[in-house]
Design an enzyme around this catalytic site. Sequence first.
Site: not given
Length: 296
Positions: A164, A220
């Site tokens: 990400s 995350y």
Amino acid sequence: MGDACTLRIALVTGANKGIGLEICRQLLEKGITVVLTARDETRGKTAVRKLRDGGAKDVVFHQLDVADPASIASLKEFIQHQFQKLDILVNNAGVSGIELEAEALSGFNKKENHLESLVPVMIQQHEKAKECININFYGTKRMCEAFIPLLQLSQSPRIVNLTSVYGKLKVIPSETIKRELRDADNLTDGRLDNIISSFLDDFRTNNVLKDTWPTDLSAYKFSKVAVSAYTRILARKHEKMCINCVHPGYVITDITWNTGKLTVEEGAKGPVMLALLPDGGPSGQFYFETTLSSFE
């Protein structure tokens, strides 16, 4: 499906919807045989049916839970028996590690808001954080360790780890931790495990300090930083393989609560490009969509 030795076989995790499903579709278009995997058997089989209805032939389903070693072993046995090798592993399966207050989500305008605007209503719990690290990072690691022996039987082995924009070092406030993760030549699996344990210990004791770890979307972000770091460790260990990580872009999918800007078709382009890199292509790199980027 033809002779397994001449086919190129790709395995995609978390592939019953979103980017994972679209990666399968684009690989099939390129003539790759695809093993589509998902935790839920019904959803996985429905996804395969959808691809076949669209004209794809060379796609099969196998159940997979990347958090379950027995599930991974069953999949490995299937691929070994069916194809005798693996050419491409795309580690896409992932979870957000947070819950949202239901009321806040119901009044949330997906078109006008960015994911960051949900931060005040994000619920971060230790169990969810542990699950996030277990699936996003350790799930990726388990898959790599299990399938590298089959990838070594390929003429052109590729591993693509989905990370990400939050998987860059800039999300970690601590200079000490950043320095260790940056030192790709000396970073080891064991040291990475220790850093992860420190994070989870701090999270459990409500000690996720803003000068050490990311404080929102903590698990995350940290899971993706760990995936990026692990990609470099793996590429160093396996020089004959092409192993990279990629931020697919800010895509409209469930994991962004559909707040993204890119379509799944656009989001799948980077992972598919890396899956099909020519021999001798870059390895141990971070890609931002389809562009070579940095880990910083």
